[in-house]
Design a protein around this motif. Sequence first.
Motif, PDB file in Angstrom:
ATOM      1  N   GLY A   1       0.962  11.853  -2.268  1.00 32.52           N
ATOM      2  CA  GLY A   1       0.296  11.190  -1.156  1.00 32.52           C
ATOM      3  C   GLY A   1      -1.150  11.625  -1.015  1.00 32.52           C
ATOM      4  O   GLY A   1      -2.077  10.828  -1.113  1.00 32.52           O
TER       5      GLY A   1
ATOM      6  N   LEU B   1       6.131  15.364  -2.606  1.00 37.00           N
ATOM      7  CA  LEU B   1       5.451  14.809  -1.441  1.00 37.00           C
ATOM      8  C   LEU B   1       5.546  15.818  -0.304  1.00 37.00           C
ATOM      9  O   LEU B   1       6.596  16.444  -0.121  1.00 37.00           O
TER      10      LEU B   1
ATOM     11  N   ALA C   1       0.969   7.556   0.065  1.00 39.55           N
ATOM     12  CA  ALA C   1       1.636   7.293  -1.212  1.00 39.55           C
ATOM     13  C   ALA C   1       2.074   5.832  -1.302  1.00 39.55           C
ATOM     14  O   ALA C   1       1.962   5.204  -2.370  1.00 39.55           O
TER      15      ALA C   1
ATOM     16  N   ALA D   1       2.010   4.847  -5.262  1.00 35.00           N
ATOM     17  CA  ALA D   1       2.170   6.050  -6.068  1.00 35.00           C
ATOM     18  C   ALA D   1       3.611   6.289  -6.515  1.00 35.00           C
ATOM     19  O   ALA D   1       3.830   6.921  -7.543  1.00 35.00           O
TER      20      ALA D   1
END
Length: 123
Positions: A20, A55, A65, A70
């Motif tokens: 993120g 994360l 994210a 992502a």
Amino acid sequence: MAPERDRRDDGRGPVRTCIGCRSRASASELLRVVAADGVVDPDPRHRLPGRGAWLHPDADCLHRAERRSAFPRALRVPGPLDTGALRALLDPDSGPGPVTRDDRRVSTRKQVDPHEPAVKPSR
């Protein structure tokens, strides 16, 4: 040799990058997630099989994210992924809360032997 800023000698374990915010942190500070059947599943014990992504357990990092797409890139899966379970865990105000063991109905189905015929012939 790696630059001094990329190494952690404080004994907190391996260093991972949050997908993120892209900052580096100890694996113990991050939440591991894996993709299973098009869904991003949290893996707090770091035991689920498959490629994992890391994360911060923070709704802001989750939002970043998702905005950057992502998850499919980090988990190397094609197409979009459902982050509903992860969002429910990290951001309880965004919708229905996470499903707890008390909320689920525990089904007790009979285990079936695949080599046994489905219907036994009557006499």
